[in-house]
Design a protein around this motif. Structure first.
Motif, short mmCIF file in Angstrom:
data_model
loop_
_atom_site.label_atom_id
_atom_site.label_comp_id
_atom_site.label_asym_id
_atom_site.label_seq_id
_atom_site.Cartn_x
_atom_site.Cartn_y
_atom_site.Cartn_z
N PRO A 57 -7.55 -0.06 8.47
CA PRO A 57 -6.47 -0.28 9.45
C PRO A 57 -6.45 -1.68 10.05
N PHE A 58 -7.57 -2.37 10.03
CA PHE A 58 -7.61 -3.71 10.61
C PHE A 58 -6.87 -4.74 9.77
N PRO A 112 0.81 -1.23 0.00
CA PRO A 112 0.00 0.00 0.00
C PRO A 112 0.84 1.27 0.00
N LEU A 113 2.05 1.21 0.56
CA LEU A 113 2.92 2.38 0.51
C LEU A 113 3.36 2.65 -0.92
N LEU A 114 3.70 1.59 -1.64
CA LEU A 114 4.12 1.73 -3.03
C LEU A 114 2.95 2.17 -3.91
N ARG A 131 -5.00 10.06 7.11
CA ARG A 131 -4.97 11.27 6.29
C ARG A 131 -6.02 11.20 5.19
N GLU A 132 -6.17 10.04 4.57
CA GLU A 132 -7.18 9.88 3.52
C GLU A 132 -8.58 10.10 4.07
N ARG A 133 -8.81 9.62 5.28
CA ARG A 133 -10.12 9.80 5.90
C ARG A 133 -10.39 11.29 6.16
N GLY A 182 1.33 3.05 7.41
CA GLY A 182 0.07 2.70 6.75
C GLY A 182 -1.13 3.33 7.42
N ILE A 183 -1.14 3.30 8.75
CA ILE A 183 -2.26 3.88 9.49
C ILE A 183 -2.30 5.39 9.32
#
Length: 306
Positions: A245-246, A104-106, A287-289, A281-282
């Motif tokens: 996040p889960f 997900p970072l990439l 931030r997206e939220r 990741g969290i």
């Protein structure tokens, strides 16, 4: 919306995916990764088809709008799956799980490169933090000349990291597909494409699995289909920003199964690096939220004036 149900489905899917990986790992020393991809994909399809019939979405699930989009998503997704399965033969389950968090970072980087998405300083900093964590997890595997760590483990780390790269690319293709395709179609055609692509590896030496190995591989396929359905269903009951996040609960499950089944004890270096990747990741999800809520407020303000 039923947030608790959505969270429960997400956690259940994460647990089942880790169990699926464990079944693949048991067979990984003898069964080639390409063959494992076949079992994982082929035996997931009946589960997915039954689910589509039950939801009365079979016609939608079998009617692609963008066939080539499915092909490209299937190609990179299959590569990601195959490399990840191959890495299970070389590395402990928790370490494979931690390195997989690089995907997900990439995706953030690839989305900026290929989709033109704007990436600001906050997300860039979070990605940098996460990639630093990946390097920490990788560091013992890359110091092959310092003694104690063999080339076998370093090779496994490169396989898993390569899988994360392709998994990140697959998410970019999915982001494009969701604009024209139903979720059911994306799920089904990935399994179909991966099944067909797995046959490309036949010349590299498939083996005849023992009855026990065949049972484990078939079980992995069925569990993969169930986990995919639970994952998809979780987003029907809660916002993506709430359940995403889960995903990181998979580290807890991987640690428990790795220790109990494979006798794998995680190192402090691996746990420290994994913690940084999870934190990054969290932060990105948070931030997206926040940005999503801000955009929603702006729409509510603009709409009455329009």
């Amino acid at each position: 919306m039923h947030p608790l149900r959505g969270i429960g489905l997400k956690v259940a899917s994460v647990l089942i995916f880790i169990v699926m990986s464990s079944l693949i790992k048991v067979t990984a020393d003898r069964v080639p990764a390409g063959e494992a991809v076949f079992f994982r994909s082929f035996f997931a399809m009946p589960v997915i088809l039954v689910w589509l019939v039950w939801r009365r979405e079979l016609r939608v699930g079998l009617r692609p709008v963008n066939p080539m989009g499915h092909v490209w998503r299937g190609l990179v997704g299959t590569l990601a799956m195959g490399l990840g399965f191959a890495g299970l033969a070389y590395l402990p389950l928790p370490e494979v799980t931690a390195l997989g968090y690089a995907a997900p970072l990439l995706t953030v980087i690839f989305a900026a490169m290929f989709l033109g998405e704007e990436v600001r300083a906050f997300r860039i900093s979070a990605v940098a933090l996460g990639l630093a964590g990946v390097l920490i997890v990788l560091s013992p595997r890359l110091t092959v000349l310092s003694g104690g760590i063999g080339h076998r483990e370093a090779f496994g780390a490169m396989l898993v990291l390569g899988g994360a790269v392709f998994a990140g690319l697959a998410q970019v293709f999915i982001r494009k597909l969701v604009t024209t395709e139903a979720t059911a179609a994306i799920v089904f055609y990935f399994s179909l494409t991966a099944t067909l692509l797995s046959f490309v590896t036949l010349p590299f030496g498939w083996v005849r699995p023992t009855p026990a190995e065949a049972a484990l591989l078939i079980g992995a396929g069925v569990l993969g289909g169930i986990a995919q359905i639970l994952l998809t269903s979780s987003y029907r009951h809660a916002d993506a920003s709430l359940v995403a996040p889960f995903e990181y609960a998979s580290m807890l499950f991987a640690l428990a199964i790795g220790y109990a089944v494979f006798g794998e004890t995680p190192t402090l270096v691996m746990l420290g690096g994994a913690s940084l990747v999870v934190a990054a990741g969290i932060l990105i999800i948070w931030r997206e939220r926040r940005l999503g809520l801000e955009r929603a407020r702006q729409r509510r303000v603009v709409t009455p004036q329009g």
